[in-house]
Design an enzyme around this catalytic site. Structure first.
Site, PDB file in Angstrom:
ATOM      1  CD  GLU A   1      -1.928  11.349 -23.085  1.00 23.31           C
ATOM      2  OE1 GLU A   1      -2.241  10.177 -22.835  1.00 23.31           O
ATOM      3  OE2 GLU A   1      -1.675  11.753 -24.237  1.00 23.31           O
TER       4      GLU A   1
ATOM      5  N   GLY B   1       9.658   8.606 -36.682  1.00 21.75           N
ATOM      6  CA  GLY B   1       8.456   8.938 -37.419  1.00 21.75           C
ATOM      7  C   GLY B   1       8.716   9.468 -38.820  1.00 21.75           C
TER       8      GLY B   1
ATOM      9  N   GLY C   1      13.098   2.683 -36.627  1.00 22.47           N
ATOM     10  CA  GLY C   1      13.286   4.041 -37.101  1.00 22.47           C
ATOM     11  C   GLY C   1      12.388   5.028 -36.401  1.00 22.47           C
TER      12      GLY C   1
ATOM     13  CB  VAL D   1      10.422   4.122 -40.390  1.00 26.05           C
ATOM     14  CG1 VAL D   1       9.649   2.826 -40.598  1.00 26.05           C
ATOM     15  CG2 VAL D   1      11.900   3.889 -40.641  1.00 26.05           C
TER      16      VAL D   1
ATOM     17  CB  CYS E   1      -2.705   6.238 -23.654  1.00 22.90           C
ATOM     18  SG  CYS E   1      -2.964   4.470 -23.901  1.00 22.90           S
TER      19      CYS E   1
ATOM     20  CD  GLU F   1      -4.360   3.296 -27.233  1.00 22.50           C
ATOM     21  OE1 GLU F   1      -4.193   4.413 -26.678  1.00 22.50           O
ATOM     22  OE2 GLU F   1      -3.650   2.305 -27.027  1.00 22.50           O
TER      23      GLU F   1
END
Length: 480
Positions: free
Chosen positions: A378, A203, A201, A206, A279, A245
């Protein structure tokens, strides 16, 4: 065409509570390649109920029982590695060599490390008359991203299993195929019913209900800082443990020595890996200001050698994951140009000869200052920024001038100097000369998150620490 319309709950493949589905687009072709069911709060409720029912039994199993299960998972994982690799290429555009190599290999490596750690971890420790006991925290909600699917699933699921926790996994809706195959692997390996559950699913549907659920004892999330803030807000009313993270804008300090040229070229290659969708990518390269032009020339050549194309072929770089990600990267590249950075390689638009698919040109900017947007945000794409420093103190000042603190890199021939610089970088993971270690703690300072994953350190957040005072009588010599 893949069709994954069932969830894995309580040891069975079950229909979602509501019939909702999402079409998955292959980023190399821009064509639909599959369908995945989208879960809801009702599916989260069912999964939590199953996990809570399974927790008393699983949490009381022996270390040997859990070792044997992890070893069984390793056998099935190896058998399904080609299936995982094919799914990775299809769902998020990882080149075949990367998908079948490092992407799938990371999952296997973390699994092997988890077995090693579990065999040697002390769950009880006598300290005088007090017994210190480390117990599984309970039911865990695990939310993983799309860019390194097997790595992020592995560093959450395997420590949770090893420590005696039960769990619900929500993979990213952008890379759902690998999550589904992973659930099939655990089912085939004999994970007891309810110990591991999978709900696909997005954000809101779920992730948010999982974070807010009172039956969840811990949330482990990997993703953007923005999403991490929302996860923490949703989790706060139930005071559950939250580990995260999050994003990064990692510095790569190139020392001024005889290895300079090789290290600049290596830094470009590292940045372009996985289409820059990492990341911890070394996205800010710091070089001596006097060598900026030299670095730019080396970087231009290194970027030109990055082969971009169909991820099913022999290429270094495939597409980025989706159209909105492509658009974001294009906007930021243009912003770098507008703000006055020197475009050394790449730029806006697709690479020559690729008029379909979310392909981005390997892009390098020189003469970047740390106040430019491309040095602060980022980008999450194959865009490298090169900044100049006056001396090492200045380099470290620039490196630490960021809201992030996930990773840092130092490259140089003088190991003592590189070590000294690495100590001063404010980040959770600092690699000297591209070193790699499955046992190294991975996680961030500042807005890059909290908590640590990988190796022994990845077990800590799945354990509660209990002190039992007076466990041993004072005259027993510390024996229970």
């Amino acid at each position: 065409m893949r069709e994954y319309v069932k969830f894995y709950i309580g040891g069975r493949w079950t229909d979602p509570a509501e019939p909702r589905a999402l079409e998955i687009v292959n980023p190399a072709t821009e064509e639909v390649c599959g369908t995945v069911a989208l879960g809801s709060a009702a599916d989260v409720d069912r999964a939590v109920t199953a996990a809570r029912a399974a927790f008393p039994g699983w949490s009381s199993t022996s270390v040997q029982t859990r070792v044997e299960l992890l070893e069984s998972i390793a056998e099935v994982y190896q058998k399904r590695s080609a299936d995982l690799a094919a799914a990775l290429t299809e769902e998020m555009g990882a080149p075949a060599a990367l998908a079948g190599g490092f992407q799938v290999g990371l999952g296997a490596g973390h699994l092997a490390k988890a077995v090693e750690v579990l065999k040697n971890l002390a769950f009880e420790e006598q300290r005088g008359e007090t017994l210190v006991v480390r117990e599984p925290i309970g039911v865990c909600g695990l939310i993983t991203p799309w860019n390194w699917p097997m790595n992020q699933i592995a560093v959450k699921v395997f420590p949770a299993l090893a420590t005696g926790c039960t769990m619900i996994l929500k993979p990213s809706e952008r890379s759902p195929f690998t999550g589904q195959i992973f659930a099939e692997i655990l089912d085939a390996a004999g994970v007891p019913a309810g110990v591991f559950n999978l709900v696909q699913g997005d954000g809101p549907g779920v992730g948010a209900p999982l974070a807010a659920h009172p039956g969840i004892d811990m949330i482990s999330f990997t993703g953007s800082t923005r999403a991490g803030v929302e996860i923490a807000r949703n989790a706060a009313p139930t005071v559950k443990r939250v580990t995260q993270e999050l994003g990064g804008k990692s510095p790569n300090i190139i020392l001024d020595d005889e290895a300079f040229a090789a290290n600049v070229a290596q830094g470009v290659g590292s940045m372009m890996g996985n289409s820059g969708q990492t990341c911890s990518a070394p996205s800010r390269m710091l070089v001596p200001r006097a060598r900026m032009d030299e670095a730019a020339g080396i970087a231009r050549q290194a970027a030109a050698e990055v082969v971009v194309g169909d991820p099913g072929g022999d290429v270094v770089m495939g597409p980025v994951v989706a159209g909105d990600q492509f658009d974001k990267i294009q906007k930021l590249i243009q912003q770098g140009i507008d703000e006055g950075a020197t475009l050394v390689a790449g730029g806006t638009g697709r690479p020559d000869g690729l008029d379909r698919g979310y392909y981005v040109r390997p892009t390098v900017f020189a003469d970047v200052t740390n106040d430019m947007t491309i040095a602060r945000e980022e980008i999450f794409g194959p865009v490298l920024t090169i900044l100049g420093y006056d001396d090492l103190d200045h380099a470290i000042e620039i490196a630490n001038d960021t809201v992030y603190g996930l990773a840092g890199y130092v490259a140089g021939a003088d190991l003592d100097q590189a070590r000294a610089v690495a100590r001063r970088i404010r980040a959770g993971w600092v690699a000297v000369n591209e070193a790699f270690d499955f046992g190294c703690p991975f996680g961030g300072y500042k807005q890059s998150g909290n908590g640590r994953e990988w190796g022994e350190f990845g077990f800590h957040d799945y354990l509660e620490t209990k002190g039992i005072l007076g466990y041993a009588p004072a005259d027993s010599g510390g024996q229970g």
